[in-house]
Motif scaffolding. Structure first.
Motif, PDB file in Angstrom:
ATOM      1  N   ARG A   1       0.803  -1.220   0.000  1.00 35.97           N
ATOM      2  CA  ARG A   1       0.000   0.000   0.000  1.00 35.97           C
ATOM      3  C   ARG A   1       0.842   1.278   0.000  1.00 35.97           C
ATOM      4  NH1 ARG A   1      -5.461  -1.159   1.821  1.00 35.97           N
ATOM      5  NH2 ARG A   1      -5.647  -3.391   2.241  1.00 35.97           N
ATOM      6  N   ILE A   2       2.133   1.168   0.259  1.00 37.42           N
ATOM      7  CA  ILE A   2       2.956   2.378   0.360  1.00 37.42           C
ATOM      8  C   ILE A   2       3.565   2.732  -1.000  1.00 37.42           C
ATOM      9  CG2 ILE A   2       3.459   1.954   2.787  1.00 37.42           C
ATOM     10  CD1 ILE A   2       6.234   1.051   2.009  1.00 37.42           C
ATOM     11  N   ASP A   3       3.682   4.030  -1.224  1.00 39.01           N
ATOM     12  CA  ASP A   3       4.322   4.544  -2.436  1.00 39.01           C
ATOM     13  C   ASP A   3       5.733   4.976  -2.052  1.00 39.01           C
ATOM     14  OD1 ASP A   3       5.268   5.933  -4.613  1.00 39.01           O
ATOM     15  OD2 ASP A   3       3.415   7.083  -4.928  1.00 39.01           O
ATOM     16  N   PRO A   4       6.769   4.302  -2.549  1.00 37.01           N
ATOM     17  CA  PRO A   4       8.137   4.625  -2.144  1.00 37.01           C
ATOM     18  C   PRO A   4       8.547   6.049  -2.460  1.00 37.01           C
ATOM     19  CG  PRO A   4       8.123   3.176  -4.060  1.00 37.01           C
ATOM     20  CD  PRO A   4       6.730   3.213  -3.536  1.00 37.01           C
ATOM     21  N   ASP A   5       7.883   6.681  -3.421  1.00 35.97           N
ATOM     22  CA  ASP A   5       8.231   8.057  -3.772  1.00 35.97           C
ATOM     23  C   ASP A   5       7.865   9.046  -2.663  1.00 35.97           C
ATOM     24  OD1 ASP A   5       9.200   7.246  -6.217  1.00 35.97           O
ATOM     25  OD2 ASP A   5       7.304   7.610  -7.270  1.00 35.97           O
ATOM     26  N   ASN A   6       7.056   8.604  -1.708  1.00 37.60           N
ATOM     27  CA  ASN A   6       6.625   9.491  -0.627  1.00 37.60           C
ATOM     28  C   ASN A   6       7.619   9.557   0.531  1.00 37.60           C
ATOM     29  OD1 ASN A   6       4.232  10.111  -1.934  1.00 37.60           O
ATOM     30  ND2 ASN A   6       3.085   8.469  -0.930  1.00 37.60           N
ATOM     31  N   TYR A   7       8.635   8.704   0.507  1.00 38.92           N
ATOM     32  CA  TYR A   7       9.530   8.604   1.657  1.00 38.92           C
ATOM     33  C   TYR A   7      10.996   8.613   1.225  1.00 38.92           C
ATOM     34  CZ  TYR A   7       5.085   6.456   2.987  1.00 38.92           C
ATOM     35  OH  TYR A   7       3.755   6.196   3.158  1.00 38.92           O
ATOM     36  N   GLU A   8      11.804   9.209   2.067  1.00 41.73           N
ATOM     37  CA  GLU A   8      13.247   9.194   1.853  1.00 41.73           C
ATOM     38  C   GLU A   8      13.951   8.293   2.852  1.00 41.73           C
ATOM     39  OE1 GLU A   8      13.873  13.689   0.046  1.00 41.73           O
ATOM     40  OE2 GLU A   8      14.319  13.290   2.151  1.00 41.73           O
ATOM     41  N   THR A   9      13.346   8.160   4.017  1.00 43.19           N
ATOM     42  CA  THR A   9      13.979   7.349   5.051  1.00 43.19           C
ATOM     43  C   THR A   9      12.912   6.571   5.808  1.00 43.19           C
ATOM     44  OG1 THR A   9      15.713   7.428   6.755  1.00 43.19           O
ATOM     45  CG2 THR A   9      13.909   8.985   6.974  1.00 43.19           C
ATOM     46  N   VAL A  10      13.331   5.489   6.458  1.00 42.13           N
ATOM     47  CA  VAL A  10      12.424   4.624   7.215  1.00 42.13           C
ATOM     48  C   VAL A  10      12.995   4.443   8.616  1.00 42.13           C
ATOM     49  CG1 VAL A  10      11.306   2.370   7.339  1.00 42.13           C
ATOM     50  CG2 VAL A  10      11.768   3.408   5.102  1.00 42.13           C
ATOM     51  N   VAL A  11      12.148   4.583   9.618  1.00 39.80           N
ATOM     52  CA  VAL A  11      12.544   4.325  10.999  1.00 39.80           C
ATOM     53  C   VAL A  11      11.847   3.046  11.454  1.00 39.80           C
ATOM     54  CG1 VAL A  11      12.566   5.175  13.373  1.00 39.80           C
ATOM     55  CG2 VAL A  11      12.840   6.779  11.461  1.00 39.80           C
ATOM     56  N   ILE A  12      12.629   2.068  11.878  1.00 39.49           N
ATOM     57  CA  ILE A  12      12.090   0.771  12.297  1.00 39.49           C
ATOM     58  C   ILE A  12      12.268   0.633  13.803  1.00 39.49           C
ATOM     59  CG2 ILE A  12      12.260  -1.741  12.045  1.00 39.49           C
ATOM     60  CD1 ILE A  12      13.329  -1.234   9.201  1.00 39.49           C
ATOM     61  N   ILE A  13      11.151   0.474  14.501  1.00 36.00           N
ATOM     62  CA  ILE A  13      11.157   0.438  15.964  1.00 36.00           C
ATOM     63  C   ILE A  13      10.704  -0.932  16.439  1.00 36.00           C
ATOM     64  CG2 ILE A  13      10.201   1.473  18.059  1.00 36.00           C
ATOM     65  CD1 ILE A  13       9.796   4.047  16.447  1.00 36.00           C
ATOM     66  N   GLU A  14      11.438  -1.492  17.395  1.00 39.66           N
ATOM     67  CA  GLU A  14      11.074  -2.794  17.956  1.00 39.66           C
ATOM     68  C   GLU A  14      11.443  -2.847  19.427  1.00 39.66           C
ATOM     69  OE1 GLU A  14      13.773  -6.080  16.531  1.00 39.66           O
ATOM     70  OE2 GLU A  14      14.426  -4.476  15.184  1.00 39.66           O
ATOM     71  N   SER A  15      10.794  -3.731  20.147  1.00 40.38           N
ATOM     72  CA  SER A  15      11.052  -3.898  21.575  1.00 40.38           C
ATOM     73  C   SER A  15      12.152  -4.921  21.799  1.00 40.38           C
ATOM     74  CB  SER A  15       9.784  -4.352  22.290  1.00 40.38           C
ATOM     75  OG  SER A  15       8.751  -3.396  22.173  1.00 40.38           O
ATOM     76  N   TYR A  16      12.908  -4.713  22.860  1.00 47.03           N
ATOM     77  CA  TYR A  16      13.940  -5.668  23.276  1.00 47.03           C
ATOM     78  C   TYR A  16      13.445  -6.355  24.542  1.00 47.03           C
ATOM     79  CZ  TYR A  16      18.601  -7.618  23.929  1.00 47.03           C
ATOM     80  OH  TYR A  16      19.660  -8.482  24.054  1.00 47.03           O
ATOM     81  N   ASP A  17      13.600  -7.668  24.606  1.00 43.63           N
ATOM     82  CA  ASP A  17      12.985  -8.450  25.676  1.00 43.63           C
ATOM     83  C   ASP A  17      13.600  -8.214  27.050  1.00 43.63           C
ATOM     84  OD1 ASP A  17      11.201  -9.557  23.926  1.00 43.63           O
ATOM     85  OD2 ASP A  17      12.410 -11.342  23.530  1.00 43.63           O
ATOM     86  N   GLU A  18      14.825  -7.727  27.100  1.00 44.34           N
ATOM     87  CA  GLU A  18      15.492  -7.525  28.377  1.00 44.34           C
ATOM     88  C   GLU A  18      15.843  -6.057  28.564  1.00 44.34           C
ATOM     89  OE1 GLU A  18      18.898 -10.050  28.546  1.00 44.34           O
ATOM     90  OE2 GLU A  18      17.834 -11.780  27.742  1.00 44.34           O
ATOM     91  N   VAL A  19      15.952  -5.654  29.835  1.00 52.14           N
ATOM     92  CA  VAL A  19      16.351  -4.285  30.136  1.00 52.14           C
ATOM     93  C   VAL A  19      17.845  -4.133  29.876  1.00 52.14           C
ATOM     94  CG1 VAL A  19      16.550  -2.515  31.919  1.00 52.14           C
ATOM     95  CG2 VAL A  19      14.526  -3.984  31.841  1.00 52.14           C
ATOM     96  N   LEU A  20      18.210  -3.148  29.076  1.00 55.58           N
ATOM     97  CA  LEU A  20      19.608  -2.884  28.774  1.00 55.58           C
ATOM     98  C   LEU A  20      20.081  -1.649  29.517  1.00 55.58           C
ATOM     99  CD1 LEU A  20      19.535  -3.439  24.894  1.00 55.58           C
ATOM    100  CD2 LEU A  20      20.181  -5.086  26.659  1.00 55.58           C
ATOM    101  N   ASP A  21      21.348  -1.405  29.476  1.00 53.94           N
ATOM    102  CA  ASP A  21      21.923  -0.236  30.133  1.00 53.94           C
ATOM    103  C   ASP A  21      21.378   1.050  29.514  1.00 53.94           C
ATOM    104  OD1 ASP A  21      23.745   1.180  31.859  1.00 53.94           O
ATOM    105  OD2 ASP A  21      24.993   1.525  30.092  1.00 53.94           O
ATOM    106  N   LYS A  22      21.198   1.050  28.197  1.00 52.22           N
ATOM    107  CA  LYS A  22      20.654   2.215  27.495  1.00 52.22           C
ATOM    108  C   LYS A  22      19.179   1.956  27.201  1.00 52.22           C
ATOM    109  CE  LYS A  22      24.858   3.750  27.450  1.00 52.22           C
ATOM    110  NZ  LYS A  22      25.288   4.714  28.485  1.00 52.22           N
ATOM    111  N   LYS A  23      18.340   2.947  27.458  1.00 52.75           N
ATOM    112  CA  LYS A  23      16.894   2.766  27.334  1.00 52.75           C
ATOM    113  C   LYS A  23      16.437   2.631  25.881  1.00 52.75           C
ATOM    114  CE  LYS A  23      16.678   3.509  31.797  1.00 52.75           C
ATOM    115  NZ  LYS A  23      16.566   2.378  32.732  1.00 52.75           N
ATOM    116  N   LEU A  24      16.999   3.477  25.004  1.00 54.06           N
ATOM    117  CA  LEU A  24      16.602   3.499  23.592  1.00 54.06           C
ATOM    118  C   LEU A  24      17.843   3.403  22.715  1.00 54.06           C
ATOM    119  CD1 LEU A  24      13.953   6.366  23.883  1.00 54.06           C
ATOM    120  CD2 LEU A  24      13.473   3.918  23.641  1.00 54.06           C
ATOM    121  N   PRO A  25      18.439   2.213  22.634  1.00 54.19           N
ATOM    122  CA  PRO A  25      19.669   2.070  21.858  1.00 54.19           C
ATOM    123  C   PRO A  25      19.409   2.017  20.349  1.00 54.19           C
ATOM    124  CG  PRO A  25      19.040  -0.045  22.783  1.00 54.19           C
ATOM    125  CD  PRO A  25      18.068   0.970  23.326  1.00 54.19           C
TER     126      PRO A  25
END
Length: 253
Positions: A52-76
């Motif tokens: 459904r997406i038109d690639p001409d509408n975007y220059e960059t993609v941000v992919i966000i996912e959860s990590y199962d364990e707590v790491l030293d950095k909150k949002l690595p």
């Protein structure tokens, strides 16, 4: 079988078949809710949202996912200059990655959570069959605290609102949990944000990637986007019930 073992031709055919079942590209999509792992069970559904997406509408993609364990950095965010799949390399948007760090102290360029099993690589395989050229930023949520998730959503809203960027939130709720999906969908339809957050943070949910899903909902609300899941088309399907997209309806003058 995971999508990373699929050929480019197989993925492109899946996308072509999916496009035949809907009107075409949707110019108003800003967010996707994608399965954490794209495989033979959910490939058809993943092709539906990506087609459904038109690639001409975007220059960059941000992919966000959860990590199962707590790491030293909150949002690595991995320090890679590029990510590589069987279909080739995708350059990292280093400028935007640093902009996230400048916007909030919980964002770090850090490799502690980086691994080959990240949802990132499933999403890249789909994107590489759609885009001729694009850059990517990978963000992991390594802390379920509401303050962290809300801060992530706030940074996405502020930094990406004026940008030609697509955000992909990786989460999963298996098809056998239809009652839970209906409950979540009802809370969304009623715009009951506090009820939704209380439920998802209670530990009762069977969802994988709860923090990521919450962030996606918060961004969609801030941008006044409508979240649309595909459960009606796939009532007997084994894929994630959360697969969908968020868009803004075209205003007719």
């Amino acid at each position: 079988m995971n999508i990373t073992s699929y050929s480019k031709e197989k993925i492109q055919k899946g996308l072509t078949d999916a496009r035949a079942d809907h009107p075409g590209a949707n110019d108003y999509i800003r967010l996707l809710f994608a399965p954490t792992d794209i495989n033979e069970d959910n490939f058809e559904r993943a092709c539906d949202i990506y087609s459904r997406i038109d690639p001409d509408n975007y220059e960059t993609v941000v992919i966000i996912e959860s990590y199962d364990e707590v790491l030293d950095k909150k949002l690595p965010m991995p320090s890679n200059k590029y990510f590589e799949t069987p279909l080739g390399r995708v350059e990292v948007n280093d400028y935007m990655r640093n902009e996230f760090c400048d916007e909030d102290d919980d964002f770090f360029i850090h490799d502690e959570g980086f691994n080959k099993d990240m949802s990132l690589f499933s999403q890249l395989m789909m994107l590489q069959c759609i885009f001729d050229d694009f850059s990517v930023v990978s963000v992991q949520i390594a802390d379920m605290a509401q303050a962290i998730v809300k801060e992530l959503a706030h940074v996405m809203q502020e930094v990406l609102a004026p940008r030609r960027a697509l955000i992909i939130f990786c989460c999963r709720l298996d098809n056998r949990y239809k009652e839970e999906f209906e409950k979540i969908n009802k809370l969304l339809e009623d715009e009951n944000e506090s009820g939704l957050l209380n439920y998802l943070n209670s530990g009762e949910s069977n969802m994988e990637g709860v923090a990521t899903f919450i962030a996606g909902v918060l961004v969609a609300k801030a941008w006044e986007l409508d979240i649309r899941f595909l459960e009606d088309q796939y009532s007997n399907y084994r894929g994630s019930l959360l697969t969908g997209y968020a868009d803004r309806q075209k205003v007719l003058l």
